[in-house]
Design a protein around this motif. Structure first.
Motif, short mmCIF file in Angstrom:
data_model
loop_
_atom_site.label_atom_id
_atom_site.label_comp_id
_atom_site.label_asym_id
_atom_site.label_seq_id
_atom_site.Cartn_x
_atom_site.Cartn_y
_atom_site.Cartn_z
N LEU A 9 -2.90 -0.43 -10.34
CA LEU A 9 -1.46 -0.25 -10.14
C LEU A 9 -1.06 -1.06 -8.91
O LEU A 9 -1.30 -0.64 -7.79
N GLY A 10 -0.48 -2.22 -9.16
CA GLY A 10 -0.13 -3.08 -8.05
C GLY A 10 -1.37 -3.50 -7.28
O GLY A 10 -2.33 -4.03 -7.83
N TYR A 26 0.84 -1.21 0.00
CA TYR A 26 0.00 0.00 0.00
C TYR A 26 0.87 1.25 0.00
O TYR A 26 0.54 2.25 -0.65
N PHE A 27 1.98 1.20 0.74
CA PHE A 27 2.89 2.34 0.81
C PHE A 27 3.70 2.47 -0.48
O PHE A 27 3.83 3.57 -1.02
N VAL A 39 -8.59 9.44 -3.57
CA VAL A 39 -7.46 9.08 -4.43
C VAL A 39 -6.53 8.17 -3.63
O VAL A 39 -6.14 8.49 -2.50
N MET A 40 -6.16 7.04 -4.21
CA MET A 40 -5.30 6.06 -3.54
C MET A 40 -3.85 6.44 -3.76
O MET A 40 -3.25 6.09 -4.77
N GLU A 41 -3.27 7.18 -2.82
CA GLU A 41 -1.86 7.56 -2.92
C GLU A 41 -1.16 7.22 -1.61
O GLU A 41 -1.68 6.43 -0.82
N LEU A 42 0.01 7.80 -1.37
CA LEU A 42 0.85 7.40 -0.24
C LEU A 42 0.14 7.62 1.10
O LEU A 42 0.14 6.74 1.96
N VAL A 101 4.23 5.46 -5.73
CA VAL A 101 4.26 5.60 -7.20
C VAL A 101 3.18 6.56 -7.66
O VAL A 101 3.42 7.44 -8.49
N ILE A 102 1.96 6.41 -7.12
CA ILE A 102 0.87 7.31 -7.47
C ILE A 102 1.20 8.74 -7.06
O ILE A 102 0.96 9.69 -7.84
#
Length: 228
Positions: free
Chosen positions: A86-87, A12-13, A176-179, A18-19
């Protein structure tokens, strides 16, 4: 405090990072181009262009970015867009695209002031010399003034890039799925309130530190080229 979740939730991290980097790259490119155009409009002799540029800058610098993101999502998020994988993350473009657009527009307002300051810092004699050689105003700006202005504004642009990397975390508010979302997901799933946030802080620090060092190296390289 335990980091036992790392084995299971590290993707997830990593995928979130990457996002985050993709978002930052798009925002930097779009924001820089937009900000340069707004700066040129603000320096224009056409009154309406100066007025529009000033209004744009005041609006985006005078309102919270989080509010801008929510407004942008409500306006643009209605447009149906596909998802992509993405992954481990499933990213919804109908959330990601509005987020990038709003961040770019916000960044453009700040970049505009940075570029304007850099252009004004170039000695007026450079413009006069170019005109005396028969170079047209547009070519003077593109080939004489802007290249010199870049050296003046690079540190400030670098700071803006670092700021964008950190501010991209605000897009988690619209899904939004980011860090940042990786830490949020891990914390809510494992009920660990501290460890995931410490780990995500390390991620952000490493990325911004490396980015700052690379920008410093570029600045020194351009400075050496300028002194020769």
């Amino acid at each position: 405090m335990s980091f036992s979740f790392v084995d299971k939730f590290l993707p997830y991290f990593n995928d979130g990072l990457v996002i985050t980097l993709l978002i930052s790259a798009f925002v930097v490119v779009i924001g820089t181009v937009l900000g340069t155009l707004i700066a040129l409009a603000k320096l224009s002799k056409v009154r309406i262009l100066r007025w529009l540029a000033n209004v744009y800058i005041e609006i985006f610098r005078g309102t919270p970015m989080l509010v801008q993101i929510m407004i942008g999502f409500q306006v643009l998020g209605k447009i149906p867009l596909p998802e992509f994988q993405l992954g481990i993350l499933t990213e919804d473009l109908s959330r990601l695209v509005p987020g990038i657009i709003v961040l770019s527009m916000n960044s453009g307002a700040y970049v505009a002031e940075i570029v304007r300051g850099g252009i004004n810092a170039v000695p007026k004699g450079q413009t006069e010399a170019a005109y005396s050689l028969g170079i047209r105003p547009r070519q003077t700006m593109l080939k004489v003034i802007l290249p010199q202005a870049i050296r003046n504004i690079l540190p400030a642009l670098g700071n803006e890039f670092v700021t964008i990397i950190k501010d991209s975390s605000l897009l988690a508010t619209i899904g939004v799925m980011e860090l940042y979302n990786g830490a949020q997901t891990t914390s809510s799933t494992t009920y660990q309130s501290l460890s995931p946030w410490l780990l995500v802080a390390v991620y952000y620090f490493v990325v911004t530190f490396i980015t700052s060092r690379l920008i410093n190296l570029l600045e020194k390289k351009l400075g050496k080229g300028y002194t020769k």
